[in-house]
Design an enzyme around this catalytic site. Structure first.
Site, PDB file in Angstrom:
ATOM      1  N   GLU A  97       0.817  -1.222   0.000  1.00 56.30           N
ATOM      2  CA  GLU A  97       0.000   0.000   0.000  1.00 56.30           C
ATOM      3  C   GLU A  97       0.850   1.271   0.000  1.00 56.30           C
ATOM      4  OE1 GLU A  97      -3.640   2.000   2.550  1.00 56.30           O
ATOM      5  OE2 GLU A  97      -2.288   0.591   3.524  1.00 56.30           O
ATOM      6  N   ASP A  98       1.925   1.279   0.767  1.00 60.15           N
ATOM      7  CA  ASP A  98       2.634   2.541   1.027  1.00 60.15           C
ATOM      8  C   ASP A  98       3.965   2.683   0.319  1.00 60.15           C
ATOM      9  OD1 ASP A  98       0.561   3.227   2.697  1.00 60.15           O
ATOM     10  OD2 ASP A  98       1.531   2.500   4.518  1.00 60.15           O
TER      11      ASP A  98
END
Length: 723
Positions: free
Chosen positions: A96-97
């Site tokens: 996600e990051d």
């Protein structure tokens, strides 16, 4: 960040032997000494990849971001989980990051790790109408991921635990929201999965974040226990230890310390003072075998007398999360109760770690009572209900219902044991056995005695469900069921029945309307019918019929649109249309009976078309009918069919002599004519006469007349009048 194209993890992320390992990683190294060296090397590799991917990212506390996933891995290492779970924990935020892709993780660490990371990945990027809906959808997705691999929830709970430990860096509103979510969802999930150690810390941290002053006051009072209490603890412990040793038992005896949250909860729920809650001594006796547990129980009961009705055997009948232990409460030497739990080492491990104990303790992990198999069963049940629910919010409601910590244990007629949440009814039991049995239930036998479906159950009862093919769910059932499965099944069946009723009634209404115009549905060209459905945006004819019955389309207008296209029917013929719809009374999904005049079969009636509610039936002498005549397009000529089914509510005003026992006489008279009483209300009352409103159920006007005649025969009755 924009994800990179799938590629292997670059070699540059390797850490050489000379590179210094930071303190936070050394903590993980010490916590994973139970793993073989080659697996610990894999863990270092995961750290180097995660550190490179999160390079430059910082937490709100100012620390490098990588410290968070490593701390999550430490929490899990304390549970002694497998290497794949630890690697996935270190990398759980990378997809996600960071630019790292799922494909890159799969190629470097294997498909299982990639699936775990994907399952844990947050769902903040989805768009929802409200924060509550987003939370509900996230939970639903998390449950789906858990169904594929339970290790997903281990990582999620460890992630939440570390976030709660470092919650001070968050701003006030976010801190309160996260703490409340932890107490409402994550701590109960941990408890439901048997992970009591993590649950206890989540609850205490959540309490500290929400009510810091209350938490500080309770913590200080626990710390500063009076000397008398400390002496009492030592005395009780010495007496128990002496007798257990004399009995030849190998044991561990530990005192149980209450947390601020458990004390606060008990004070709130039971209305007790701090002194009353603390005035309970708690001990845990851990022995070698299940047989030793019962031996130790006998020893404990010989030292101090047991409190009647407070013994629970969770070894023979484990809790739904796999928890096993003997619980007893004893009369202490200082007048205070002593709570004692007795269990084996394996039971203690499962009680503390729940599903995580599977990896730490290999014996018996796959048995029918294992926490892991029970967790799978629970999640499977949730997913079954999820498939039938229309919204994430309804699913969230069902999950919260199923997270009740207290359960009742019941027996089927064959002797099988079933567990249900506290306050469950016989109807909940029926749906727990099978959805079809719930849908056809009419009553239950509890320990051989016939009882209504709304009867609440208690542990140890033997339940048998009485069914009938003609029975079907009623909306009132939703008012007393306690389980998510029952609620979901009832709603699904009611929607199905309502749709079927609506389609049938809509067919009759459009047929009557077309007859008045000299045609019928069968005589309409199929092309014309299809063209109208396309114009009105209905995928199927059934949807149009249901909408007509529910009042969203007027049958006369639909008939005119169809018939005019066929042969040009003049409007004056439509104006003379006076179709009569005959009702049986079982079209409860689309026909409702007005409360203002409570019509029953035999009454002269009319129908008023109400958008979304279908037809509301009124008596022709209802005072509201004059108002309905102002909207002739919504007025429907309806009448009773030759065969009418069901019971109908009606209200009677009965004037009686005002003295004891009169109410019972009237109620008995009503019961003798096979009429049920729904409610009783005093309207007027003086020293000699009372006016009482009885809400009763009758089949038709003749049945009502029989009831009134029977009541009038009573010498204590002065008058009876239908309201």
């Amino acid at each position: 960040m924009t994800p990179l194209a799938p590629a292997p993890v670059p070699e540059s992320t390797h850490v050489s032997a000379d590179d210094a390992i930071p303190e936070y990683m050394q903590v993980l190294e010490r916590a994973t000494l139970y793993l073989p060296e080659d697996q610990r090397q894999q863990l270092r590799r995961a750290w180097s990849v995660g550190a490179a991917a999160h390079a430059g990212q910082m937490r709100k506390s100012g620390e490098p971001y990588i410290t968070h996933p490593v701390a999550v891995a430490v929490v899990l290492a304390e549970q002694k989980v497998d290497i794949e779970t630890l690697v996935a924990a270190i990398l759980h935020d990378t997809i996600e990051d960071t630019p790292l892709t799922r494909e890159a993780l799969a190629s470097e660490f294997g498909e299982t790790v990639a699936e775990l990371v994907e399952g844990v990945t947050k769902l903040d990027k989805l768009n929802f109408g409200s924060r509550q809906e987003a939370d509900a959808e996230s939970l639903r997705k998390m449950m789906l991921a858990m169904a594929r691999d339970l290790r997903v929830i281990l990582i999620k709970l460890a992630d939440r635990l570390h976030n709660m430990r470092t919650l001070g860096a968050q701003p006030g509103p976010a801190r309160e929201r996260i703490a409340r979510e932890t107490l409402d969802i994550y701590a109960p999930i941990a408890q439901r999965l048997g992970m009591n150690k993590i649950k206890a810390e989540l609850q205490d941290l959540g309490f500290h974040a929400l009510y810091p002053i209350r938490h500080a006051v309770l913590e200080k009072r626990i710390r500063n226990q009076p000397l008398v209490r400390r002496e009492a603890l030592a005395s009780i412990e010495a007496q128990l230890a002496q007798r257990l040793t004399a009995a030849g038992l190998q044991y561990r005896l530990v005192g149980r310390i209450k947390s601020p949250w458990s004390i606060y909860n008990k004070m709130q729920s039971e209305g007790k003072t701090f002194t009353q809650v603390m005035d309970v001594f708690g001990y845990r006796i851990i022995v070698g075998t299940a047989a030793d547990c019962y031996h130790a129980l006998g020893v404990a009961h010989s030292v101090f007398k047991p409190l009647d009705g407070r013994f629970r055997d969770f070894i023979a009948i484990p809790k739904a999360n796999g928890y096993q232990s003997l619980h007893t409460v004893l009369f202490g030497p200082y007048g205070a109760p002593i709570e004692v739990q007795i269990r084996t080492e394996e039971m203690d491990l499962i009680a503390e770690r729940g599903i995580a104990a599977h990896w730490a303790y290999k014996h018996g992990g796959d048995g029918p009572n294992s926490a892991q198999s029970r967790a799978h069963s629970w999640i499977a049940g949730l997913l079954e209900s999820q498939r039938q629910t229309g919204s994430s919010l309804e699913f969230l409601e069902n999950v919260k219902v199923d997270l009740f910590p207290d359960e009742v244990y019941l027996f089927t007629p064959k002797g099988d044991i079933m567990s249900l949440p506290r306050n469950s009814t016989a109807l909940d039991f029926a749906y727990a056995v099978h959805t079809d049995i719930g849908n056809r239930a009419v009553a239950a036998r509890v320990d051989g005695k016939l009882v209504p479906l709304r009867t609440q159950l208690v542990s140890g009862q033997r339940i048998e469900i009485v069914t009938a093919k003609s029975s079907m769910p009623r909306p009132q059932w939703l008012e007393f069921v306690a389980t998510g499965k029952a609620r979901t099944a009832i709603r699904a069946q009611l929607k199905h029945l309502q749709h079927e009723d609506a389609v049938q009634l809509g067919h009759r209404m459009i047929d009557r309307a077309l007859e008045e115009l000299g045609t019928s549905l069968d005589r309409l060209p199929q092309e014309r019918l299809d063209a109208y459905l396309v114009e009105a945006r209905y995928p199927r004819l059934e949807e149009l019929m249901a909408d007509i019955a529910l009042g969203n389309r007027m049958p006369a207008q639909v008939a005119l649109a169809l018939a005019q296209h066929e042969g040009g029917v003049p409007n004056e013929r439509l104006a003379r249309a006076g179709e009569t719809i005959r009702i049986r009374g079982d079209e409860r999904g689309v026909i409702t009976f007005a409360n203002c005049c409570t019509p029953i079969p035999g009454d002269s009636i009319m129908g008023y078309h109400t958008t979304g509610r279908g037809i509301v039936v009124h008596r022709m002498d209802c005072p509201n009918v004059a108002e309905f005549r102002k909207s002739p397009e919504r007025w429907l000529n309806i009448d009773w069919d030759r065969e009418v089914v069901g019971d109908y509510n009606v209200a009677l005003r009965i004037e009686v002599e005002n003295h004891p026992g009169v109410l019972a006489q009237v109620a008995a008279a009503i019961a003798r004519v096979q009429s049920n009483i729904d409610g009783v209300e005093y309207l007027e009352r003086d020293t000699t006469v009372a006016a009482i409103r009885f809400s009763i159920e009758v089949k038709n006007r003749k049945h009502l007349a029989d009831v009134i005649r029977r009541i009038r025969r009573l010498p204590v009755v002065h008058g009876v009048q239908r309201m």
